[in-house]
Design a protein around this motif. Sequence first.
Motif, PDB file in Angstrom:
ATOM      1  N   TRP A  61      16.254 -93.532  75.036  1.00 14.90           N
ATOM      2  CA  TRP A  61      17.145 -93.696  73.888  1.00 14.90           C
ATOM      3  C   TRP A  61      17.251 -95.176  73.483  1.00 14.90           C
ATOM      4  CZ3 TRP A  61      19.267 -92.879  69.584  1.00 14.90           C
ATOM      5  CH2 TRP A  61      20.369 -93.627  69.161  1.00 14.90           C
ATOM      6  N   GLY A  65      14.695 -94.822  70.827  1.00 16.14           N
ATOM      7  CA  GLY A  65      15.469 -94.006  69.900  1.00 16.14           C
ATOM      8  C   GLY A  65      15.190 -92.522  69.987  1.00 16.14           C
ATOM      9  N   ARG A 103      14.947 -84.922  69.638  1.00 14.73           N
ATOM     10  CA  ARG A 103      15.370 -85.596  68.398  1.00 14.73           C
ATOM     11  C   ARG A 103      14.993 -87.074  68.499  1.00 14.73           C
ATOM     12  NH1 ARG A 103      20.260 -82.972  69.849  1.00 14.73           N
ATOM     13  NH2 ARG A 103      21.124 -84.973  70.419  1.00 14.73           N
ATOM     14  N   SER A 104      14.887 -87.694  67.338  1.00 12.74           N
ATOM     15  CA  SER A 104      14.707 -89.151  67.321  1.00 12.74           C
ATOM     16  C   SER A 104      15.580 -89.717  66.210  1.00 12.74           C
ATOM     17  CB  SER A 104      13.238 -89.531  67.128  1.00 12.74           C
ATOM     18  OG  SER A 104      12.763 -89.058  65.900  1.00 12.74           O
ATOM     19  N   ARG A 105      15.952 -90.946  66.389  1.00 13.19           N
ATOM     20  CA  ARG A 105      16.831 -91.628  65.442  1.00 13.19           C
ATOM     21  C   ARG A 105      16.148 -92.887  64.910  1.00 13.19           C
ATOM     22  NH1 ARG A 105      19.199 -87.428  65.224  1.00 13.19           N
ATOM     23  NH2 ARG A 105      21.126 -86.920  66.302  1.00 13.19           N
ATOM     24  N   LYS A 106      16.447 -93.209  63.665  1.00 14.89           N
ATOM     25  CA  LYS A 106      15.893 -94.438  63.072  1.00 14.89           C
ATOM     26  C   LYS A 106      16.604 -95.679  63.621  1.00 14.89           C
ATOM     27  CE  LYS A 106      14.126 -92.821  58.598  1.00 14.89           C
ATOM     28  NZ  LYS A 106      13.764 -91.494  58.977  1.00 14.89           N
ATOM     29  N   ARG A 107      17.889 -95.516  63.947  1.00 14.29           N
ATOM     30  CA  ARG A 107      18.684 -96.633  64.464  1.00 14.29           C
ATOM     31  C   ARG A 107      18.981 -96.388  65.942  1.00 14.29           C
ATOM     32  NH1 ARG A 107      20.673 -99.970  60.960  1.00 14.29           N
ATOM     33  NH2 ARG A 107      22.524-100.473  62.168  1.00 14.29           N
TER      34      ARG A 107
END
Length: 151
Positions: A61, A65, A103-107
């Motif tokens: 994480w 991310g 899942r993946s996050r841009k931030r």
Amino acid sequence: MNEIDVYPKPIQQYGALCFRNTPKGPQVLLITTRETRRWMIPKGWPISGLKPRKVAEREAWEEAGVIGRAKKKPFGEFLYDKLMQDGSGARPVVAVFLLEVRRSRKRFPEMAERDSVWLTPFEAARRVEEPDLERLLLKFGRMVERGGRLP
């Protein structure tokens, strides 16, 4: 000076071999290290109160991310040479946990400090410099190739 003088004893780290399934087959995630910009998997030092696989999840994480659940048992391990902040050398042993990305996050915490790329396991193996990590990526690639599915 011999190797024993430079690297007195291995120290433990935990890493995540992050993967996802795509219509073209499985992919693994590589990120760059902050200082040398080498291609690597997310990894880090033990965290008090966290199980090793949970450390791998947290590093995935913070450094990449991505969010997922790491397998309970390590898939393998690799050694690499690290220059510590005080100038001394260390040789961490990284226990690697498979982590299927949900899942993946841009931030995310280290987004400005690293690059990342999704590759086939065999392409990823060609990018990394650590022979033991290369072997793990090839092992993963052969495993999913034979089974036709992710573990």
